[in-house]
Design a protein around this motif. Structure first.
Motif, PDB file in Angstrom:
ATOM      1  N   GLY A 216      79.047  36.367  48.195  1.00 32.18           N
ATOM      2  CA  GLY A 216      78.170  35.238  48.716  1.00 32.18           C
ATOM      3  C   GLY A 216      76.777  35.850  49.116  1.00 32.18           C
ATOM      4  N   LEU A 217      76.841  36.780  49.961  1.00 30.23           N
ATOM      5  CA  LEU A 217      75.744  37.377  50.771  1.00 30.23           C
ATOM      6  C   LEU A 217      74.929  37.967  49.532  1.00 30.23           C
ATOM      7  N   ALA A 218      75.522  38.673  48.544  1.00 27.71           N
ATOM      8  CA  ALA A 218      74.713  39.278  47.581  1.00 27.71           C
ATOM      9  C   ALA A 218      74.046  38.413  46.763  1.00 27.71           C
ATOM     10  N   ARG A 219      74.473  37.320  46.485  1.00 28.17           N
ATOM     11  CA  ARG A 219      73.451  36.159  45.981  1.00 28.17           C
ATOM     12  C   ARG A 219      72.328  35.686  46.846  1.00 28.17           C
ATOM     13  N   MET A 220      72.477  35.696  48.195  1.00 30.58           N
ATOM     14  CA  MET A 220      71.328  35.277  49.074  1.00 30.58           C
ATOM     15  C   MET A 220      70.381  36.443  49.076  1.00 30.58           C
ATOM     16  N   VAL A 221      70.779  37.939  49.241  1.00 28.15           N
ATOM     17  CA  VAL A 221      69.799  39.014  49.552  1.00 28.15           C
ATOM     18  C   VAL A 221      69.584  39.780  48.031  1.00 28.15           C
TER      19      VAL A 221
ATOM     20  N   ASP B 105      76.729  45.789  54.138  1.00 26.71           N
ATOM     21  CA  ASP B 105      76.095  45.859  55.387  1.00 26.71           C
ATOM     22  C   ASP B 105      76.155  44.548  56.555  1.00 26.71           C
ATOM     23  N   LEU B 106      75.702  43.531  55.910  1.00 24.80           N
ATOM     24  CA  LEU B 106      75.674  42.355  56.672  1.00 24.80           C
ATOM     25  C   LEU B 106      77.086  41.854  56.859  1.00 24.80           C
TER      26      LEU B 106
ATOM     27  N   LYS C 278      76.146  34.971  57.252  1.00 27.29           N
ATOM     28  CA  LYS C 278      75.168  34.188  56.703  1.00 27.29           C
ATOM     29  C   LYS C 278      73.954  34.162  57.484  1.00 27.29           C
ATOM     30  N   ARG C 279      74.448  34.089  58.765  1.00 21.82           N
ATOM     31  CA  ARG C 279      73.189  33.929  59.728  1.00 21.82           C
ATOM     32  C   ARG C 279      72.485  35.125  59.952  1.00 21.82           C
ATOM     33  N   ARG C 280      73.342  36.267  59.883  1.00 19.70           N
ATOM     34  CA  ARG C 280      72.583  37.430  59.860  1.00 19.70           C
ATOM     35  C   ARG C 280      71.617  37.753  58.498  1.00 19.70           C
ATOM     36  N   ALA C 281      72.191  37.133  57.597  1.00 18.78           N
ATOM     37  CA  ALA C 281      71.511  37.298  56.436  1.00 18.78           C
ATOM     38  C   ALA C 281      70.099  36.643  56.156  1.00 18.78           C
ATOM     39  N   ILE C 282      70.253  35.260  56.876  1.00 16.85           N
ATOM     40  CA  ILE C 282      69.072  34.540  56.894  1.00 16.85           C
ATOM     41  C   ILE C 282      68.047  35.025  57.750  1.00 16.85           C
ATOM     42  N   ASP C 283      68.424  35.696  59.097  1.00 16.99           N
ATOM     43  CA  ASP C 283      67.647  36.324  59.867  1.00 16.99           C
ATOM     44  C   ASP C 283      67.009  37.639  59.115  1.00 16.99           C
ATOM     45  N   HIS C 284      67.789  38.237  58.283  1.00 16.54           N
ATOM     46  CA  HIS C 284      67.397  39.186  57.673  1.00 16.54           C
ATOM     47  C   HIS C 284      66.078  39.113  56.771  1.00 16.54           C
TER      48      HIS C 284
ATOM     49  N   ASN D 188      62.261  40.334  57.217  1.00 16.16           N
ATOM     50  CA  ASN D 188      61.565  41.217  56.308  1.00 16.16           C
ATOM     51  C   ASN D 188      60.734  40.481  55.515  1.00 16.16           C
ATOM     52  N   LYS D 189      60.373  39.005  55.677  1.00 12.35           N
ATOM     53  CA  LYS D 189      59.648  38.359  54.837  1.00 12.35           C
ATOM     54  C   LYS D 189      60.008  38.589  53.290  1.00 12.35           C
ATOM     55  N   LEU D 190      61.191  39.080  53.169  1.00 11.26           N
ATOM     56  CA  LEU D 190      61.832  39.425  51.940  1.00 11.26           C
ATOM     57  C   LEU D 190      62.020  38.251  50.922  1.00 11.26           C
ATOM     58  N   ARG D 191      62.137  36.974  51.723  1.00  7.23           N
ATOM     59  CA  ARG D 191      62.527  35.730  51.350  1.00  7.23           C
ATOM     60  C   ARG D 191      61.484  35.520  50.470  1.00  7.23           C
ATOM     61  N   ASP D 192      60.325  35.393  50.853  1.00  9.68           N
ATOM     62  CA  ASP D 192      59.197  35.027  50.094  1.00  9.68           C
ATOM     63  C   ASP D 192      59.104  35.936  48.841  1.00  9.68           C
ATOM     64  N   ARG D 193      59.320  37.005  48.995  1.00  7.21           N
ATOM     65  CA  ARG D 193      58.951  37.764  47.753  1.00  7.21           C
ATOM     66  C   ARG D 193      60.168  37.420  46.817  1.00  7.21           C
ATOM     67  N   LYS D 194      61.445  37.274  47.180  1.00  8.36           N
ATOM     68  CA  LYS D 194      62.745  37.146  46.387  1.00  8.36           C
ATOM     69  C   LYS D 194      62.127  35.765  46.051  1.00  8.36           C
ATOM     70  N   TYR D 195      61.716  34.656  46.589  1.00 10.94           N
ATOM     71  CA  TYR D 195      61.378  33.626  46.029  1.00 10.94           C
ATOM     72  C   TYR D 195      60.451  33.567  44.787  1.00 10.94           C
ATOM     73  N   GLU D 196      59.471  34.307  44.946  1.00  9.50           N
ATOM     74  CA  GLU D 196      58.374  34.582  44.001  1.00  9.50           C
ATOM     75  C   GLU D 196      59.151  35.094  42.899  1.00  9.50           C
ATOM     76  N   GLU D 197      59.843  36.250  42.987  1.00 10.55           N
ATOM     77  CA  GLU D 197      60.889  36.855  41.936  1.00 10.55           C
ATOM     78  C   GLU D 197      61.406  35.864  41.297  1.00 10.55           C
ATOM     79  N   LEU D 198      62.161  34.860  42.009  1.00 13.95           N
ATOM     80  CA  LEU D 198      62.930  33.871  41.264  1.00 13.95           C
ATOM     81  C   LEU D 198      62.297  32.876  40.705  1.00 13.95           C
ATOM     82  N   GLY D 199      61.013  32.578  40.950  1.00 17.75           N
ATOM     83  CA  GLY D 199      60.007  31.478  40.721  1.00 17.75           C
ATOM     84  C   GLY D 199      60.305  30.263  41.460  1.00 17.75           C
ATOM     85  N   TRP D 200      60.726  30.494  42.528  1.00 12.94           N
ATOM     86  CA  TRP D 200      61.088  29.309  43.679  1.00 12.94           C
ATOM     87  C   TRP D 200      59.838  29.149  44.285  1.00 12.94           C
ATOM     88  N   GLU D 201      59.479  27.866  44.711  1.00 15.87           N
ATOM     89  CA  GLU D 201      58.412  27.494  45.480  1.00 15.87           C
ATOM     90  C   GLU D 201      58.535  27.839  46.775  1.00 15.87           C
TER      91      GLU D 201
END
Lengths: 418, 144
Positions: A24-29, A37-38, A68-74, A78-91
């Motif tokens: 589940g976490l792997a799909r998030m991050v 690790d998480l 999951k909370r730790r994953a969201i924090d992470h 790391n602002k990884l989310r934004d990049r990941k969103y871009e990669e995934l084509g998410w707004e």
């Protein structure tokens, strides 16, 4: 509750929950190394907190939520989310975060399927695939994996670290492969599981009746895969093959540690529950109504032996036909040699000899003791004793196992004496 | 290692009263979870003891005595079992704890028993020694 008791319970819970949590976490991050690790972080929190607070009502959900909370924090940190969103084509929309609660629910096991496709990705070496699969899907410690392979722990740790790095560097997507790649990628997964099983099987030649851990793990993974990918006949074929081979563990070694050949095994010692499970798995595969792949064919051959109440009742004609089919879909010299044996049992040694003679020029068999051993057996049955004797002697000179060499030399002298 | 989760009988199960739909669904979900984790080996429910017979040997070396069911003492009877294959005792316990209350009205009881493995069944001392040596080689410390 006592601290040690809580720790023991956590051990059991971890074994059950960790693959799902990591998947589940792997799909998030989008990174299996980070996901592990998480998940480990959440485990550490549980180990610290539960002895104080007592066990939560639903420990699996607790671990999942914490991780999951730790994953969201992470992701945020790391602002990884934004990049990941871009990669995934998410707004990028801070008001509408994805609902991770829903996203982590995995009712049909898709995340686990993604995870196993990732740990068995062809970008990894076979060793790395096996180690990473045991670690992430089996929930085994590095130490346990090391002892199963009889290699030092740091070696396995290294293997796992490198495997994770390779996956990240190759930007392997966390997904079930697209249709065009699915067949090839699935066969890579099955190969990893069967390799794991065979490693365990080979380790028993030392004379043990217990099914080694690697066989158990492979069987468990196969059974798991059969539930999350039930429409793949080869998955059921592999499960059936492993169930039936496992059914013979108790019978395949004598009390003094000598291997006992299939035809000489005491069939009462076979595990009939596993045989029944194997036969059921074959039926599941057959009901899908698709062409037989190599695992299903091998399972069907194993089933012919399993169905025979005594060695003499073995349906060699059917086994020969199945080996014919196997040599069509997965031709190899070893399959040919087995086909020769089956043909000789079904139709007489002269038919088998023809196939074996055709193998004599096979370069990979130059030093393989079983070829002259089988040929010697056919010649003996045909009354060509002189030739049989020299084949047994040649086989003995090639055999690596002491017990096998003794047996072959005995057969050589027997054929010379007659 | 294999474990058997034994569901004990109750007055209802002995009377042939089927479990409620809710309980039935919960059990089905549980079994599915076991299967999806790859640990389920077998799961069966048994008929009430009214259709059973009991064979006993009251005299050493004597003849068998056969008694028809039903038998009293529901709690000492078995209503069904689930066989699982797991890595450790703690894992088995964790699974057993997750089984739904098999009857749901205060009489539910589940017993967890480990299945004997081949080495435990052998009397051959030499073979046992070999086995122990092998095990010692691969002995693992619990997760730290």
């Amino acid at each position: 509750m006592k601290k040690s008791a809580v720790h023991r319970s956590i051990d059991g819970i971890w074994r059950i929950e960790s693959p799902r949590i990591i998947a589940g976490l792997a799909r998030m991050v989008r990174d299996v190394g980070l996901a592990e690790d998480l998940a480990q972080d959440a485990l550490i929190v549980a180990l610290e907190r539960w002895p104080e607070t007592g066990m939560p009502d639903n420990p699996g959900a607790w671990l999942m939520t914490t991780a999951k909370r730790r994953a969201i924090d992470h992701l945020r940190r790391n602002k990884l989310r934004d990049r990941k969103y871009e990669e995934l084509g998410w707004e990028i929309d801070r008001q509408h975060e994805p609902d991770w609660d829903e996203a982590l629910d995995d009712p049909v096991g898709d995340d686990l399927l993604r995870l196993i496709f990732t740990t068995c990705h062809p970008v990894l070496s076979a060793e790395a695939q096996v180690a990473l699969t045991l670690r992430l899907l089996g929930g085994l410690t590095t130490e346990e994996i090391a002892s199963a392979f009889l290699v030092p722990e740091p070696t396995v740790a290294q293997r796992i670290v490198r495997a994770k790095r390779t996956l990240a560097a190759a930007r392997v997507p966390f997904e079930v492969p697209p249709k065009a790649e699915l067949a090839a990628r699935l066969s890579s997964v099955l190969e990893v599981i069967y390799l794991m099983f065979n490693e365990g099987y080979a380790a028993t030649s030392g004379g043990s009746w217990i099914r080694p851990m690697l066989c158990d793990e492979a069987l468990r993974l196969g059974r798991m895969l059969a539930e999350i990918a039930p429409d793949e006949p080869e998955v059921h074929g592999l499960v059936a093959l492993m169930e039936i081979q496992s059914s013979r563990f108790r019978a395949r070694v004598s009390p003094s540690g000598e291997p006992i050949l299939l035809m000489d095994q005491n069939r009462a010692l076979w595990d009939h529950l596993l045989i029944r499970r194997g036969l059921t798995a074959i039926e599941r595969a057959e009901r899908l109504g698709r062409a037989f792949g190599p695992y299903l064919i091998q399972a069907s051959i194993a089933a012919c032996h399993a169905r025979a109440r005594t060695a003499s009742e073995t349906d060699w004609v059917r086994i020969s036909a199945l080996y014919d089919a196997l040599s069509q879909v997965a031709p190899s010299p070893v399959v040919e040699l087995n086909r020769a044996v089956a043909l000789s049992m079904a139709f007489g040694p002269e038919v088998g000899l023809e196939v074996v003679d055709a193998l004599m020029q096979e370069p990979s068999f130059k030093n393989y003791h079983l070829l002259p051993s089988v040929r010697g057996d056919f010649l003996m049955k045909l009354g060509r004793k002189q030739e049989a004797c020299s084949e047994f002697n040649r086989a003995a000179s090639l055999a690596r196992n002491e017990k096998e060499r003794e047996l072959l030399l005995r057969r050589a002298s027997e054929s010379a004496a007659q | 290692m294999r474990f058997m989760m034994i569901v004990k009988s109750t007055k209802d199960s002995e009377a042939g009263v089927m479990p409620s739909q809710e309980l039935f669904d919960a059990m089905a979900r549980y079994n599915e979870e076991l299967a999806r984790a790859g640990v389920l080996v077998a799961a069966e429910g048994l008929h009430p003891s009214s259709s059973a017979i009991r064979i006993s040997y009251p005299e050493p070396g004597g003849k068998a005595k056969v008694v028809d069911g039903p038998f009293t003492e529901a709690k000492e009877l078995i209503a069904g079992f689930t066989l699982i294959e797991v890595k450790s005792r703690v894992e088995a316990i964790e699974w057993a704890m997750r089984m739904p209350d098999p009857h749901g009205f205060g009489e539910g009881e589940v017993e967890l028993r480990q299945v004997l493995e081949a080495p435990e069944l052998t009397q051959d001392s030499e073979a046992l020694a070999k086995e122990l040596e092998m095990r010692a080689q691969v002995t693992r410390k619990p997760r730290s």
